[in-house]
Scaffold this active site. Structure first.
Site, mmCIF file in Angstrom:
data_model
loop_
_atom_site.group_PDB
_atom_site.id
_atom_site.type_symbol
_atom_site.label_atom_id
_atom_site.label_comp_id
_atom_site.label_asym_id
_atom_site.label_seq_id
_atom_site.Cartn_x
_atom_site.Cartn_y
_atom_site.Cartn_z
ATOM 1 N N PRO A 130 -23.170 9.084 -29.067
ATOM 2 C CA PRO A 130 -23.657 8.361 -27.585
ATOM 3 C C PRO A 130 -23.297 6.758 -27.984
ATOM 4 O O PRO A 130 -23.016 6.103 -26.906
ATOM 5 C CB PRO A 130 -25.234 8.544 -28.107
ATOM 6 C CG PRO A 130 -25.326 9.789 -28.600
ATOM 7 C CD PRO A 130 -23.982 9.990 -29.434
ATOM 8 N N GLY A 131 -22.939 6.330 -29.281
ATOM 9 C CA GLY A 131 -22.771 4.856 -29.341
ATOM 10 C C GLY A 131 -21.375 4.660 -29.273
ATOM 11 O O GLY A 131 -21.019 3.351 -29.623
ATOM 12 N N PHE A 158 -21.018 14.393 -24.793
ATOM 13 C CA PHE A 158 -19.737 14.889 -24.128
ATOM 14 C C PHE A 158 -18.884 16.057 -24.669
ATOM 15 O O PHE A 158 -17.577 16.055 -24.655
ATOM 16 C CB PHE A 158 -18.537 13.741 -23.895
ATOM 17 C CG PHE A 158 -19.194 12.264 -23.124
ATOM 18 C CD1 PHE A 158 -20.323 12.339 -22.301
ATOM 19 C CD2 PHE A 158 -19.007 11.169 -23.748
ATOM 20 C CE1 PHE A 158 -20.929 11.553 -21.884
ATOM 21 C CE2 PHE A 158 -19.217 10.056 -23.092
ATOM 22 C CZ PHE A 158 -20.684 10.176 -22.220
ATOM 23 N N GLU A 247 -3.388 17.101 -28.477
ATOM 24 C CA GLU A 247 -4.403 16.900 -27.309
ATOM 25 C C GLU A 247 -3.923 16.150 -26.304
ATOM 26 O O GLU A 247 -4.328 16.342 -24.980
ATOM 27 C CB GLU A 247 -5.653 16.447 -27.933
ATOM 28 C CG GLU A 247 -6.932 16.107 -27.134
ATOM 29 C CD GLU A 247 -8.087 15.535 -27.685
ATOM 30 O OE1 GLU A 247 -8.383 15.868 -28.844
ATOM 31 O OE2 GLU A 247 -8.988 15.128 -27.134
ATOM 32 N N GLY A 369 -8.646 10.079 -24.929
ATOM 33 C CA GLY A 369 -8.177 8.676 -25.351
ATOM 34 C C GLY A 369 -7.668 7.854 -23.919
ATOM 35 O O GLY A 369 -7.043 8.415 -23.031
ATOM 36 N N GLU A 372 -6.571 2.620 -21.350
ATOM 37 C CA GLU A 372 -6.713 1.312 -21.962
ATOM 38 C C GLU A 372 -6.070 1.552 -23.627
ATOM 39 O O GLU A 372 -5.419 0.947 -24.122
ATOM 40 C CB GLU A 372 -8.078 0.689 -21.934
ATOM 41 C CG GLU A 372 -8.258 0.185 -20.348
ATOM 42 C CD GLU A 372 -8.787 1.198 -19.538
ATOM 43 O OE1 GLU A 372 -9.262 2.387 -19.979
ATOM 44 O OE2 GLU A 372 -8.627 1.169 -18.136
HETATM 45 C C1 LIG Z 1 -16.090 15.519 -19.413
HETATM 46 C C2 LIG Z 1 -15.631 15.179 -20.662
HETATM 47 C C3 LIG Z 1 -15.531 15.745 -21.629
HETATM 48 C C4 LIG Z 1 -15.319 15.487 -23.095
HETATM 49 N N1 LIG Z 1 -14.877 16.290 -24.031
HETATM 50 C C5 LIG Z 1 -15.026 15.781 -25.255
HETATM 51 C C6 LIG Z 1 -15.076 16.840 -26.366
HETATM 52 O O1 LIG Z 1 -14.738 17.898 -26.303
HETATM 53 N N2 LIG Z 1 -15.141 16.136 -27.705
HETATM 54 C C7 LIG Z 1 -15.242 14.736 -27.939
HETATM 55 O O2 LIG Z 1 -15.458 14.460 -29.113
HETATM 56 N N3 LIG Z 1 -15.264 13.920 -27.079
HETATM 57 C C8 LIG Z 1 -15.250 14.605 -25.598
HETATM 58 N N4 LIG Z 1 -15.305 13.688 -24.750
HETATM 59 C C9 LIG Z 1 -15.374 12.118 -24.743
HETATM 60 C C10 LIG Z 1 -14.234 11.359 -24.599
HETATM 61 O O3 LIG Z 1 -13.024 11.491 -25.360
HETATM 62 C C11 LIG Z 1 -14.633 9.748 -24.462
HETATM 63 O O4 LIG Z 1 -15.429 9.617 -23.338
HETATM 64 C C12 LIG Z 1 -13.619 8.837 -24.375
HETATM 65 O O5 LIG Z 1 -12.727 8.872 -25.469
HETATM 66 C C13 LIG Z 1 -13.959 7.288 -23.992
HETATM 67 O O6 LIG Z 1 -14.924 6.889 -25.032
HETATM 68 P P1 LIG Z 1 -16.412 6.467 -24.393
HETATM 69 O O7 LIG Z 1 -16.752 7.595 -23.345
HETATM 70 O O8 LIG Z 1 -17.298 6.005 -25.575
HETATM 71 O O9 LIG Z 1 -15.828 5.035 -23.878
HETATM 72 P P2 LIG Z 1 -15.801 3.592 -24.391
HETATM 73 O O10 LIG Z 1 -14.914 3.808 -25.788
HETATM 74 O O11 LIG Z 1 -17.044 2.975 -24.674
HETATM 75 O O12 LIG Z 1 -14.926 2.857 -23.424
HETATM 76 C C14 LIG Z 1 -15.492 2.116 -22.257
HETATM 77 C C15 LIG Z 1 -14.542 1.587 -21.502
HETATM 78 O O13 LIG Z 1 -13.985 0.474 -22.367
HETATM 79 C C16 LIG Z 1 -12.730 0.764 -22.693
HETATM 80 N N5 LIG Z 1 -12.183 0.162 -23.836
HETATM 81 C C17 LIG Z 1 -12.497 0.633 -25.171
HETATM 82 N N6 LIG Z 1 -12.380 0.107 -26.278
HETATM 83 C C18 LIG Z 1 -11.204 -0.776 -25.626
HETATM 84 C C19 LIG Z 1 -10.129 -1.678 -26.227
HETATM 85 N N7 LIG Z 1 -10.034 -1.665 -27.589
HETATM 86 N N8 LIG Z 1 -9.512 -2.418 -25.346
HETATM 87 C C20 LIG Z 1 -9.509 -2.066 -24.098
HETATM 88 N N9 LIG Z 1 -10.413 -1.249 -23.389
HETATM 89 C C21 LIG Z 1 -11.119 -0.513 -24.386
HETATM 90 C C22 LIG Z 1 -12.210 1.971 -22.375
HETATM 91 O O14 LIG Z 1 -10.905 2.431 -21.936
HETATM 92 C C23 LIG Z 1 -13.267 2.561 -21.204
HETATM 93 O O15 LIG Z 1 -12.737 1.787 -20.124
HETATM 94 C C24 LIG Z 1 -15.553 13.798 -23.243
HETATM 95 C C25 LIG Z 1 -15.714 13.211 -22.250
HETATM 96 C C26 LIG Z 1 -15.836 13.728 -21.045
HETATM 97 C C27 LIG Z 1 -16.243 12.800 -20.114
#
Ligand SMILES: Cc1cc2nc3c(=O)[nH]c(=O)nc-3n(C[C@H](O)[C@H](O)[C@H](O)COP(=O)(O)OP(=O)(O)OC[C@H]3O[C@@H](n4cnc5c(N)ncnc54)[C@H](O)[C@@H]3O)c2cc1C
Length: 384
Positions: A130-131, A158, A247, A369, A372
């Site tokens: 979540p975080g 997720f 992946e 990934g 960005e």
């Molecule tokens: C339907 C779905 C299925 C998924 N399945 C899986 C799964 O099976 N297992 C698993 O582990 N995860 C899973 N995920 C998670 C997914 O990989 C993450 O949502 C993704 O990696 C982005 O992380 P976050 O959601 O925490 O966004 P954040 O990391 O919080 O990012 C939010 C925004 O900030 C931007 N951002 C973050 N860091 C930077 C940076 N350094 N510079 C510029 N921009 C930045 C991002 O690009 C994004 O636009 C899933 C997600 C979804 C929606």
């Protein structure tokens, strides 16, 4: 004309997956999208046909094929008219279980691989919390050694296949990183459904990919047997980084194959639909739009196939994979937008596949990934 990247065996495999998908998957996807899951029998059937173990060693029941066979699987599953079905299957085959063959002990492989290959043990990958998502070093789930077990406490979000899965590849902190090596101290664990202290706290409702189940997971002092540590303690991030290329390539393959269908659907539609006394396909502005869509996809395909051939040859390909993932998933989204636009009001209707693709493909610039993060990886390699 088959692409020269693929051999006659790959094309034979393609025909058999395509025929299976057309007969046994596509007719049912609307129901599975409504149910938010794939029936268990379908996992078993995929296993029976050998599609869940294409690359796994033959001694465990796998097919012993190469990585390009998995690319074929991704391309053909993506044609089933449900991004969620393809996503669920590829999370199992390509985004989680390959870590077992790569880093697992013989005992771990003997215990889990046969069930994974037969479709009896559905796999999920638990990294995101979540975080934190993109910033994996910030993950807060902890695993503390306590005699013969590691006690895991924390939460994941997720997680695809997380609601109904059987085996979870979970990343947790076993030690602290340092200011310069933030990623040290993360370990990977094989966590079985049903362990005390492990609960699926929520089934998540989402925009697209609706036939894949997505979970929030909670771990409360969950005792995972010490022999279920996957690979080396504290080296989980380095292990994951190796698998992330696969992946990301698969994400690009799924987005691209779905987008190709959206272009094909659009071409058919423009021929059928008339306006102002002639088929839409006669309008130059729309013809040019289709030409742009097809050109973008061809450029994406070249990037994806080039990265796939490097990965298949076990060559260093982080930049190529990041570029392929970035370009293909962004291009697929642009194509989806235009496909809906060129279908007019029908493109907004559930009965037209471009509507579902538009929702499904939105995921691919985020998951595996974000765009960005892909740009960060490419830039770091160009500018340092
Ligand atoms: C339907 C779905 C299925 C998924 N399945 C899986 C799964 O099976 N297992 C698993 O582990 N995860 C899973 N995920 C998670 C997914 O990989 C993450 O949502 C993704 O990696 C982005 O992380 P976050 O959601 O925490 O966004 P954040 O990391 O919080 O990012 C939010 C925004 O900030 C931007 N951002 C973050 N860091 C930077 C940076 N350094 N510079 C510029 N921009 C930045 C991002 O690009 C994004 O636009 C899933 C997600 C979804 C929606």
């Amino acid at each position: 004309m088959p692409h020269p990247l693929f051999t006659a065996e790959h094309e034979m495999l393609r025909r058999s997956i395509r025929s299976f998908v057309e007969k046994e998957i596509t007719p049912h996807v609307a129901a599975w999208e409504d149910e938010g899951r794939i029936p268990l029998e379908v996992w078993r059937r995929l296993g029976e046909l050998g599609f869940l173990g294409l690359e796994f060693p033959t001694e465990y029941g796998g097919g012993g094929a190469d990585f390009l066979a998995s690319v074929v699987l991704g391309e053909e599953m993506a044609r089933c008219r449900s991004g969620g079905v393809a996503f669920s299957v590829l999370v199992h085959t390509d985004m989680s279980s390959p870590w077992l063959t790569r880093f697992g002990t013989d005992a771990q492989k003997a215990k889990y691989l046969p069930g994974i290959i037969r479709g009896e043990t559905v796999c999920a990958l638990g990294i995101t919390e979540p975080g934190t998502g993109s910033d994996m070093a910030a993950l807060a789930t902890r695993a503390v050694r306590d005699g013969h077990v590691y006690r895991i406490t924390g939460g994941k979000i997720f997680i695809t296949n997380g609601v109904y899965g059987d085996l979870y590849f979970v990343a947790a902190r076993t030690g602290a990183g340092t200011a310069t090596r933030r990623h040290d101290g993360i370990s990977m664990f094989l966590v079985e459904r049903g362990l005390p202290g492990f609960t699926v706290s929520r089934k998540l409702d989402k925009m697209g990919m609706r036939a894949s189940d997505t979970a929030e997971l909670a771990f409360e002092d969950c005792p995972v047997p010490a022999e279920n540590l996957l690979g080396v303690e504290g080296r989980g991030f380095q292990q994951l980084a190796a698998g992330l290329q696969r992946e990301r390539l698969m994400a690009a393959v799924l987005a691209l194959s779905g987008a190709q269908q959206a272009v094909d659907d659009t071409v058919s539609y423009l021929h059928q639909r008339t306006a102002f006394g002639e088929p839409l396909a006669a309008r130059q502005v729309l013809r040019h739009r289709v030409a742009d869509m097809a050109t973008e996809l061809e450029a994406a395909r070249q990037l994806v196939y080039r990265a796939a051939s490097l990965y298949a040859a076990a060559e260093e390909c982080v930049t190529e994979v990041s570029m392929a993932k970035l370009f293909a998933t962004e291009a697929a989204n642009r194509v989806a937008y235009q496909a809906v636009q060129l279908h007019g009001g029908y493109g907004y209707m559930r009965e037209f596949p471009v509507e579902g693709f538009f929702r499904d493909v939105r995921l691919w610039t985020i998951a595996s990934g974000t765009s960005e993060v892909m740009r960060e990886i490419i830039a770091k390699r160009l500018l340092t």
